[in-house]
Design a protein around this motif. Sequence first.
Motif, PDB file in Angstrom:
ATOM      1  N   LEU A  55     -19.123 -47.873 -84.609  1.00 35.37           N
ATOM      2  CA  LEU A  55     -19.727 -49.117 -85.081  1.00 35.37           C
ATOM      3  C   LEU A  55     -19.638 -50.210 -84.012  1.00 35.37           C
ATOM      4  CD1 LEU A  55     -18.436 -49.355 -88.769  1.00 35.37           C
ATOM      5  CD2 LEU A  55     -20.822 -49.160 -88.058  1.00 35.37           C
ATOM      6  N   ALA A  56     -18.472 -50.343 -83.407  1.00 36.90           N
ATOM      7  CA  ALA A  56     -18.284 -51.368 -82.377  1.00 36.90           C
ATOM      8  C   ALA A  56     -19.188 -51.115 -81.178  1.00 36.90           C
ATOM      9  CB  ALA A  56     -16.820 -51.401 -81.936  1.00 36.90           C
ATOM     10  N   LEU A  57     -19.281 -49.858 -80.756  1.00 34.96           N
ATOM     11  CA  LEU A  57     -20.131 -49.512 -79.619  1.00 34.96           C
ATOM     12  C   LEU A  57     -21.597 -49.779 -79.946  1.00 34.96           C
ATOM     13  CD1 LEU A  57     -20.138 -48.398 -76.760  1.00 34.96           C
ATOM     14  CD2 LEU A  57     -20.257 -46.080 -77.732  1.00 34.96           C
ATOM     15  N   ALA A  58     -21.997 -49.450 -81.162  1.00 34.87           N
ATOM     16  CA  ALA A  58     -23.367 -49.730 -81.588  1.00 34.87           C
ATOM     17  C   ALA A  58     -23.627 -51.231 -81.620  1.00 34.87           C
ATOM     18  CB  ALA A  58     -23.631 -49.119 -82.971  1.00 34.87           C
ATOM     19  N   GLY A  59     -22.596 -52.001 -81.954  1.00 33.59           N
ATOM     20  CA  GLY A  59     -22.735 -53.459 -81.949  1.00 33.59           C
ATOM     21  C   GLY A  59     -23.020 -53.996 -80.558  1.00 33.59           C
ATOM     22  N   SER A 117     -18.354 -57.604 -80.001  1.00 33.84           N
ATOM     23  CA  SER A 117     -18.258 -56.190 -80.355  1.00 33.84           C
ATOM     24  C   SER A 117     -17.369 -55.430 -79.386  1.00 33.84           C
ATOM     25  CB  SER A 117     -19.658 -55.554 -80.405  1.00 33.84           C
ATOM     26  OG  SER A 117     -20.362 -55.980 -81.555  1.00 33.84           O
ATOM     27  N   ALA A 118     -17.344 -55.858 -78.132  1.00 37.30           N
ATOM     28  CA  ALA A 118     -16.460 -55.231 -77.150  1.00 37.30           C
ATOM     29  C   ALA A 118     -14.996 -55.480 -77.512  1.00 37.30           C
ATOM     30  CB  ALA A 118     -16.764 -55.753 -75.751  1.00 37.30           C
ATOM     31  N   VAL A 119     -14.712 -56.658 -78.060  1.00 43.79           N
ATOM     32  CA  VAL A 119     -13.356 -56.956 -78.540  1.00 43.79           C
ATOM     33  C   VAL A 119     -12.994 -55.982 -79.665  1.00 43.79           C
ATOM     34  CG1 VAL A 119     -11.928 -58.645 -79.771  1.00 43.79           C
ATOM     35  CG2 VAL A 119     -13.379 -59.382 -77.870  1.00 43.79           C
ATOM     36  N   LEU A 120     -13.940 -55.773 -80.589  1.00 47.51           N
ATOM     37  CA  LEU A 120     -13.708 -54.836 -81.697  1.00 47.51           C
ATOM     38  C   LEU A 120     -13.490 -53.422 -81.163  1.00 47.51           C
ATOM     39  CD1 LEU A 120     -13.610 -54.290 -84.753  1.00 47.51           C
ATOM     40  CD2 LEU A 120     -16.096 -53.957 -84.674  1.00 47.51           C
ATOM     41  N   TRP A 121     -14.296 -53.009 -80.188  1.00 50.22           N
ATOM     42  CA  TRP A 121     -14.144 -51.695 -79.564  1.00 50.22           C
ATOM     43  C   TRP A 121     -12.716 -51.511 -79.030  1.00 50.22           C
ATOM     44  CZ3 TRP A 121     -16.106 -46.950 -78.418  1.00 50.22           C
ATOM     45  CH2 TRP A 121     -15.733 -46.322 -77.236  1.00 50.22           C
ATOM     46  N   ARG A 122     -12.223 -52.510 -78.321  1.00 50.57           N
ATOM     47  CA  ARG A 122     -10.864 -52.422 -77.786  1.00 50.57           C
ATOM     48  C   ARG A 122      -9.830 -52.405 -78.906  1.00 50.57           C
ATOM     49  NH1 ARG A 122      -7.496 -56.385 -77.053  1.00 50.57           N
ATOM     50  NH2 ARG A 122      -9.104 -57.998 -76.945  1.00 50.57           N
ATOM     51  N   GLN A 123     -10.037 -53.233 -79.925  1.00 48.71           N
ATOM     52  CA  GLN A 123      -9.093 -53.283 -81.051  1.00 48.71           C
ATOM     53  C   GLN A 123      -9.018 -51.947 -81.782  1.00 48.71           C
ATOM     54  OE1 GLN A 123     -10.780 -56.611 -83.173  1.00 48.71           O
ATOM     55  NE2 GLN A 123      -9.332 -58.079 -82.288  1.00 48.71           N
ATOM     56  N   MET A 124     -10.113 -51.180 -81.759  1.00 47.81           N
ATOM     57  CA  MET A 124     -10.155 -49.863 -82.380  1.00 47.81           C
ATOM     58  C   MET A 124      -9.667 -48.762 -81.431  1.00 47.81           C
ATOM     59  SD  MET A 124     -11.130 -50.311 -85.471  1.00 47.81           S
ATOM     60  CE  MET A 124     -10.353 -51.939 -85.498  1.00 47.81           C
ATOM     61  N   GLY A 125      -9.125 -49.188 -80.287  1.00 50.98           N
ATOM     62  CA  GLY A 125      -8.568 -48.221 -79.343  1.00 50.98           C
ATOM     63  C   GLY A 125      -9.573 -47.632 -78.384  1.00 50.98           C
TER      64      GLY A 125
END
Length: 213
Positions: free
Chosen positions: A10-14, A175-183
């Motif tokens: 989801l984060a990557l798609a964002g 979204s990149a912040v979310l990607w990192r937060q999801m590991g």
Amino acid sequence: MSNVWHNRTLALAGIIQALNSVQQIARQGNAPIDTVAASLASVFKMNPKSAEDVYGNIEGISVGLQVLNQQLNRKSYRTDPELLRYLTNIMYLEQRLKKRPRILAQIADQIKHIEPQTEEISPADPRIIARLADTYVNTISTLTPRIQIRGEETHLRQPENIERVRALLLAAIRSAVLWRQMGGTRLHLLFQGRQLLYETHTLLKRIPRAGAA
């Protein structure tokens, strides 16, 4: 484990959705307003209940999932080197940003001041876009290297397009912040493409087809 990859996808798609809109504006002078609005709305989800909540729902990230599917499915589609370059640059900038707590606090403060306006008007309203663009210029744009957007000069010189591009780059960073937060890491992009593609297919199946009852 599956839920972790679900969130990473989801984060990557964002990120991809915001950058795809940037490309459309740079090349054609416009991008679908619903897609732009969904990406910009994610900026204001600072304390989401879930990864999906960042985008409102799966439908809000549908374009990003479709484009991500194309980029991962190399047997059926050509990859877009420009889009992948933007993606790499965004992830690099986010890595630099996380080491700058003062700038992060400045972004959060400015977004909090803009958010009340979104209760009355769309995140894609020119007034919101202008303020998000200013936030980008005053914070992320001070980091190096700056992202160089390619496209038609006619479109890229227009002030409203410049603001839309900057606001969308801010959404991509979110979204990149979310990607990192999801590991998520850049190594996952290189070596876990199959897992990301599987999750992308799974998420796309959840999106109602146009015209379906």
